[in-house]
Every structure is written in structure tokens, then in C-alpha cells.
Design a protein around this motif. Sequence first.
Motif, PDB file in Angstrom:
ATOM      1  N   MET A 184       0.825  -1.181   0.000  1.00  0.00           N
ATOM      2  CA  MET A 184       0.000   0.000   0.000  1.00  0.00           C
ATOM      3  C   MET A 184       0.879   1.258   0.000  1.00  0.00           C
ATOM      4  O   MET A 184       0.560   2.224  -0.679  1.00  0.00           O
ATOM      5  CB  MET A 184      -0.917  -0.021   1.214  1.00  0.00           C
ATOM      6  N   ARG A 185       1.969   1.212   0.735  1.00  0.00           N
ATOM      7  CA  ARG A 185       2.871   2.353   0.790  1.00  0.00           C
ATOM      8  C   ARG A 185       3.470   2.656  -0.591  1.00  0.00           C
ATOM      9  O   ARG A 185       3.610   3.812  -0.976  1.00  0.00           O
ATOM     10  CB  ARG A 185       3.975   2.074   1.798  1.00  0.00           C
ATOM     11  N   SER A 186       3.802   1.615  -1.313  1.00  0.00           N
ATOM     12  CA  SER A 186       4.382   1.832  -2.644  1.00  0.00           C
ATOM     13  C   SER A 186       3.349   2.403  -3.611  1.00  0.00           C
ATOM     14  O   SER A 186       3.695   3.221  -4.469  1.00  0.00           O
ATOM     15  CB  SER A 186       4.963   0.536  -3.188  1.00  0.00           C
ATOM     16  N   VAL A 187       2.091   2.007  -3.479  1.00  0.00           N
ATOM     17  CA  VAL A 187       1.044   2.563  -4.349  1.00  0.00           C
ATOM     18  C   VAL A 187       0.854   4.046  -4.045  1.00  0.00           C
ATOM     19  O   VAL A 187       0.731   4.860  -4.962  1.00  0.00           O
ATOM     20  CB  VAL A 187      -0.284   1.792  -4.183  1.00  0.00           C
ATOM     21  N   VAL A 188       0.871   4.416  -2.769  1.00  0.00           N
ATOM     22  CA  VAL A 188       0.742   5.829  -2.399  1.00  0.00           C
ATOM     23  C   VAL A 188       1.907   6.625  -2.982  1.00  0.00           C
ATOM     24  O   VAL A 188       1.705   7.685  -3.574  1.00  0.00           O
ATOM     25  CB  VAL A 188       0.665   5.997  -0.862  1.00  0.00           C
ATOM     26  N   CYS A 189       3.117   6.119  -2.831  1.00  0.00           N
ATOM     27  CA  CYS A 189       4.295   6.823  -3.371  1.00  0.00           C
ATOM     28  C   CYS A 189       4.231   6.940  -4.885  1.00  0.00           C
ATOM     29  O   CYS A 189       4.545   7.992  -5.448  1.00  0.00           O
ATOM     30  CB  CYS A 189       5.572   6.110  -2.945  1.00  0.00           C
ATOM     31  N   LEU A 190       3.824   5.864  -5.554  1.00  0.00           N
ATOM     32  CA  LEU A 190       3.706   5.918  -7.010  1.00  0.00           C
ATOM     33  C   LEU A 190       2.640   6.910  -7.450  1.00  0.00           C
ATOM     34  O   LEU A 190       2.808   7.630  -8.430  1.00  0.00           O
ATOM     35  CB  LEU A 190       3.397   4.536  -7.565  1.00  0.00           C
ATOM     36  N   ARG A 191       1.529   6.940  -6.732  1.00  0.00           N
ATOM     37  CA  ARG A 191       0.458   7.875  -7.080  1.00  0.00           C
ATOM     38  C   ARG A 191       0.863   9.320  -6.820  1.00  0.00           C
ATOM     39  O   ARG A 191       0.421  10.221  -7.526  1.00  0.00           O
ATOM     40  CB  ARG A 191      -0.808   7.554  -6.292  1.00  0.00           C
ATOM     41  N   ILE A 192       1.693   9.549  -5.804  1.00  0.00           N
ATOM     42  CA  ILE A 192       2.165  10.907  -5.552  1.00  0.00           C
ATOM     43  C   ILE A 192       3.115  11.354  -6.655  1.00  0.00           C
ATOM     44  O   ILE A 192       3.010  12.454  -7.174  1.00  0.00           O
ATOM     45  CB  ILE A 192       2.840  11.009  -4.170  1.00  0.00           C
ATOM     46  N   LEU A 193       4.033  10.487  -7.024  1.00  0.00           N
ATOM     47  CA  LEU A 193       5.054  10.855  -8.007  1.00  0.00           C
ATOM     48  C   LEU A 193       4.570  10.782  -9.447  1.00  0.00           C
ATOM     49  O   LEU A 193       4.932  11.616 -10.269  1.00  0.00           O
ATOM     50  CB  LEU A 193       6.280   9.956  -7.841  1.00  0.00           C
ATOM     51  N   LEU A 194       3.777   9.783  -9.764  1.00  0.00           N
ATOM     52  CA  LEU A 194       3.373   9.535 -11.154  1.00  0.00           C
ATOM     53  C   LEU A 194       1.861   9.612 -11.304  1.00  0.00           C
ATOM     54  O   LEU A 194       1.231   8.763 -11.929  1.00  0.00           O
ATOM     55  CB  LEU A 194       3.866   8.161 -11.593  1.00  0.00           C
ATOM     56  N   GLN A 195       1.293  10.652 -10.774  1.00  0.00           N
ATOM     57  CA  GLN A 195      -0.155  10.770 -10.719  1.00  0.00           C
ATOM     58  C   GLN A 195      -0.808  10.751 -12.085  1.00  0.00           C
ATOM     59  O   GLN A 195      -1.837  10.119 -12.276  1.00  0.00           O
ATOM     60  CB  GLN A 195      -0.509  12.051  -9.987  1.00  0.00           C
ATOM     61  N   THR A 196      -0.228  11.417 -13.052  1.00  0.00           N
ATOM     62  CA  THR A 196      -0.890  11.570 -14.349  1.00  0.00           C
ATOM     63  C   THR A 196      -0.371  10.618 -15.419  1.00  0.00           C
ATOM     64  O   THR A 196      -0.660  10.824 -16.597  1.00  0.00           O
ATOM     65  CB  THR A 196      -0.719  13.014 -14.846  1.00  0.00           C
ATOM     66  N   VAL A 197       0.349   9.592 -15.055  1.00  0.00           N
ATOM     67  CA  VAL A 197       0.892   8.650 -16.031  1.00  0.00           C
ATOM     68  C   VAL A 197      -0.102   7.497 -16.211  1.00  0.00           C
ATOM     69  O   VAL A 197      -0.307   6.701 -15.301  1.00  0.00           O
ATOM     70  CB  VAL A 197       2.266   8.117 -15.564  1.00  0.00           C
ATOM     71  N   PRO A 198      -0.746   7.401 -17.377  1.00  0.00           N
ATOM     72  CA  PRO A 198      -1.724   6.333 -17.592  1.00  0.00           C
ATOM     73  C   PRO A 198      -1.120   4.936 -17.519  1.00  0.00           C
ATOM     74  O   PRO A 198      -1.807   3.985 -17.142  1.00  0.00           O
ATOM     75  CB  PRO A 198      -2.265   6.604 -18.997  1.00  0.00           C
ATOM     76  N   ALA A 199       0.138   4.789 -17.856  1.00  0.00           N
ATOM     77  CA  ALA A 199       0.766   3.471 -17.818  1.00  0.00           C
ATOM     78  C   ALA A 199       0.844   2.913 -16.397  1.00  0.00           C
ATOM     79  O   ALA A 199       0.941   1.705 -16.213  1.00  0.00           O
ATOM     80  CB  ALA A 199       2.159   3.540 -18.430  1.00  0.00           C
ATOM     81  N   LEU A 200       0.788   3.789 -15.416  1.00  0.00           N
ATOM     82  CA  LEU A 200       0.814   3.326 -14.024  1.00  0.00           C
ATOM     83  C   LEU A 200      -0.411   2.474 -13.711  1.00  0.00           C
ATOM     84  O   LEU A 200      -0.305   1.468 -13.007  1.00  0.00           O
ATOM     85  CB  LEU A 200       0.888   4.519 -13.066  1.00  0.00           C
ATOM     86  N   ASN A 201      -1.559   2.835 -14.244  1.00  0.00           N
ATOM     87  CA  ASN A 201      -2.769   2.039 -14.024  1.00  0.00           C
ATOM     88  C   ASN A 201      -2.594   0.627 -14.577  1.00  0.00           C
ATOM     89  O   ASN A 201      -2.973  -0.355 -13.929  1.00  0.00           O
ATOM     90  CB  ASN A 201      -3.978   2.702 -14.677  1.00  0.00           C
ATOM     91  N   TYR A 202      -2.031   0.520 -15.754  1.00  0.00           N
ATOM     92  CA  TYR A 202      -1.818  -0.785 -16.361  1.00  0.00           C
ATOM     93  C   TYR A 202      -0.785  -1.592 -15.577  1.00  0.00           C
ATOM     94  O   TYR A 202      -0.955  -2.790 -15.367  1.00  0.00           O
ATOM     95  CB  TYR A 202      -1.374  -0.643 -17.816  1.00  0.00           C
ATOM     96  N   ALA A 203       0.269  -0.936 -15.156  1.00  0.00           N
ATOM     97  CA  ALA A 203       1.305  -1.635 -14.399  1.00  0.00           C
ATOM     98  C   ALA A 203       0.763  -2.156 -13.073  1.00  0.00           C
ATOM     99  O   ALA A 203       1.053  -3.287 -12.667  1.00  0.00           O
ATOM    100  CB  ALA A 203       2.490  -0.709 -14.153  1.00  0.00           C
ATOM    101  N   LEU A 204      -0.036  -1.354 -12.395  1.00  0.00           N
ATOM    102  CA  LEU A 204      -0.613  -1.804 -11.129  1.00  0.00           C
ATOM    103  C   LEU A 204      -1.648  -2.900 -11.347  1.00  0.00           C
ATOM    104  O   LEU A 204      -1.790  -3.806 -10.525  1.00  0.00           O
ATOM    105  CB  LEU A 204      -1.226  -0.624 -10.375  1.00  0.00           C
ATOM    106  N   ALA A 205      -2.376  -2.813 -12.459  1.00  0.00           N
ATOM    107  CA  ALA A 205      -3.367  -3.851 -12.747  1.00  0.00           C
ATOM    108  C   ALA A 205      -2.700  -5.191 -13.048  1.00  0.00           C
ATOM    109  O   ALA A 205      -3.216  -6.243 -12.680  1.00  0.00           O
ATOM    110  CB  ALA A 205      -4.240  -3.424 -13.921  1.00  0.00           C
TER     111      ALA A 205
END
Length: 60
Positions: free
Chosen positions: A1-22
Motif C-alpha cells: 500500500m505504501r508503494s502505491v501511495v508513493c507511485l500515485r504521488i510521483l506519477l499521478q498523471t501517467v496512464p501506464a501506471l494504471n496498467y502496471a498496477l493492474a
Amino acid sequence: MRSVVCLRILLQTVPALNYALAMSGIRFRAYMIGTLLGPPLPIAAYCLFFDFLAEILHLS
């Protein structure tokens, strides 16, 4: 959960992050909580920055 929060803070507007997390093996609960906690900090920073910028440029 901590890594998701950090990723969302740093890479909030990167659509590829959604795919990577999925595609990762993260649980839905950790994903949801991280997504709810991560974006408010950068959004607040954007709002404060643009408000400050508008006052400097006398746009308000």
C-alpha cells in the motif's frame, strides 16, 4: 500500500501506471487505499501553486 501511495504521488498523471498496477499482483484493497491516499497531496500542491501564480500575475 505504501508503494502505491508513493507511485500515485510521483506519477499521478501517467496512464501506464494504471496498467502496471493492474498487471501486478497487488491486492485490490491495497490498490484502492493507495489510490485514495496518494493523489490529494499533488492536487493540493497544484492548486496552491496556481493560486499563487494567479496572484503574482494579478489574474484573480
